[in-house]
Design an enzyme around this catalytic site. Structure first.
Site, PDB file in Angstrom:
ATOM      1  N   ASN A 203      49.002  16.262  11.699  1.00  0.00           N
ATOM      2  CA  ASN A 203      48.528  16.993  12.810  1.00  0.00           C
ATOM      3  C   ASN A 203      48.766  18.504  12.163  1.00  0.00           C
ATOM      4  OD1 ASN A 203      47.352  17.104  15.251  1.00  0.00           O
ATOM      5  ND2 ASN A 203      49.764  18.141  15.597  1.00  0.00           N
TER       6      ASN A 203
ATOM      7  N   CYS B  94      29.010   3.793  38.466  1.00  0.00           N
ATOM      8  CA  CYS B  94      28.948   4.077  39.518  1.00  0.00           C
ATOM      9  C   CYS B  94      30.099   3.637  40.747  1.00  0.00           C
ATOM     10  CB  CYS B  94      28.134   3.021  39.622  1.00  0.00           C
ATOM     11  SG  CYS B  94      27.309   3.060  41.530  1.00  0.00           S
TER      12      CYS B  94
ATOM     13  N   SER C   5      46.758  14.109  17.073  1.00  0.00           N
ATOM     14  CA  SER C   5      47.485  14.253  17.939  1.00  0.00           C
ATOM     15  C   SER C   5      48.485  15.083  17.878  1.00  0.00           C
ATOM     16  CB  SER C   5      47.433  13.270  18.621  1.00  0.00           C
ATOM     17  OG  SER C   5      47.713  12.547  19.895  1.00  0.00           O
TER      18      SER C   5
ATOM     19  N   HIS D  70      40.279   5.900  25.739  1.00  0.00           N
ATOM     20  CA  HIS D  70      40.023   6.883  27.390  1.00  0.00           C
ATOM     21  C   HIS D  70      38.190   7.152  27.317  1.00  0.00           C
ATOM     22  CE1 HIS D  70      43.783   9.806  26.004  1.00  0.00           C
ATOM     23  NE2 HIS D  70      43.864   8.228  26.807  1.00  0.00           N
TER      24      HIS D  70
HETATM   25 ZN   LIG Z   1      25.816   1.749  41.936  1.00  0.00          ZN
END
Ligand SMILES: [Zn+2]
Length: 283
Positions: A252, A134, A227, A126
């Site tokens: 977990n 940008c 998880s 992720h």
């Molecule tokens: Zn840029």
């Protein structure tokens, strides 16, 4: 302080050690691995989804005001993310990797703590909060340099909050957010910046997913750490492993969506199980 595993946990750790002893382990980790480092889980008993709606890709890209609010909150939340340190669980994964048992690490976490804990070649499924991308020109830049620019643009913006979320977002009232000044991309001079993380409602880049499937398909075993496997983004790797007959171990706290597919299931704190596991296998 290291808690001593109970007898029941001991049996689980023995079974895990047996499952992983042949090596080529691929680790798939989630937010539960970082809770001991002070980064809250989305789900679970104190999960932030109970009180916080995370930013979605759609809101971030289409709503300038939503984006502004995200960055104002993230500017504050970043102090805590940046200050977080790897815990015993992260270090245990690093030790298992150094011992040659772990062949790959896939993480759903965006906090960089696996790497800080000694793991190498980590695939950040992720993305990572330590960089920005940008939305106009695609330039990827470091979060540290953005933070310097934000501090210069916001010398008096320093509200304190204890309510941060795993994506580096923090809870702040609207009137505080209005005083925040955001800066743009340095490369193209205009583009809005996005943290280089996959938001809710956004898909993981295809080549990254294929790379992870490749790791899982040649794994000796798949070890899921911290998880609940609620989202398909991680769960699909468990399904693939199970389909190919690759053994699956899960550590977990609380039930996970993959429990029925697991060969070994340990429901206990990772900070207790993983150091014990590393001592048995890599000690
Ligand atoms: Zn840029």
């Amino acid at each position: 302080m290291t808690a001593v595993p109970t007898a029941r946990q001991d049996a689980g750790i023995d079974a895990l050690a047996e499952l992983l002893a042949d090596g080529d382990v691929v680790v798939l980790s989630g937010a539960g691995l970082s809770t001991d480092s002070g980064i809250p889980d989305y789900r679970g008993a104190t999960g932030s989804l109970r009180r916080h709606t995370p930013m979605t890709y759609q809101t971030f890209t289409r709503d300038p005001r939503g984006r502004h609010r995200y960055w104002a909150r993230s500017f504050v939340g970043w102090r805590q993310i940046r200050g977080a340190r790897p815990n015993d669980g992260h270090r245990a994964v690093g030790e298992l990797q150094s011992a040659g048992l772990v062949g790959g690490v896939i993480t759903q976490n965006v906090d960089g703590l696996h790497q800080a804990g000694g793991a190498t070649g980590v695939v950040e499924l992720h993305g990572g909060l330590d960089r920005t991308v940008c939305l106009n020109c695609g330039d990827v830049a470091g979060r540290a340099e953005l933070d310097e620019r934000l501090q210069a643009a916001n010398p008096h913006f320093g509200p304190r909050t204890d309510e941060i979320n795993p994506d580096g977002d923090a809870e702040l009232p609207d009137e505080v957010l209005d005083g925040f000044v955001m800066v743009g991309c340095l490369a193209c001079g205009e583009g809005p910046l996005k943290p280089d993380v996959v938001f809710f409602g956004e898909t993981v880049p295809r080549d990254r997913v294929e790379h992870c499937f490749g790791l899982v398909e040649k794994a000796g075993s798949l070890l899921v750490l911290g998880s609940s496997l609620t989202v398909m983004s991680g769960y699909r790797f468990v399904l693939r492993a199970a389909k190919l007959g690759i053994p699956v171990g899960i550590v977990n706290v609380g039930p996970t969506r993959g429990d029925a597919k697991a060969d070994v299931r340990v429901d206990a704190p990772l900070g207790e199980v993983l150091p014990a596991l590393a001592a048995r296998l890599a000690g």
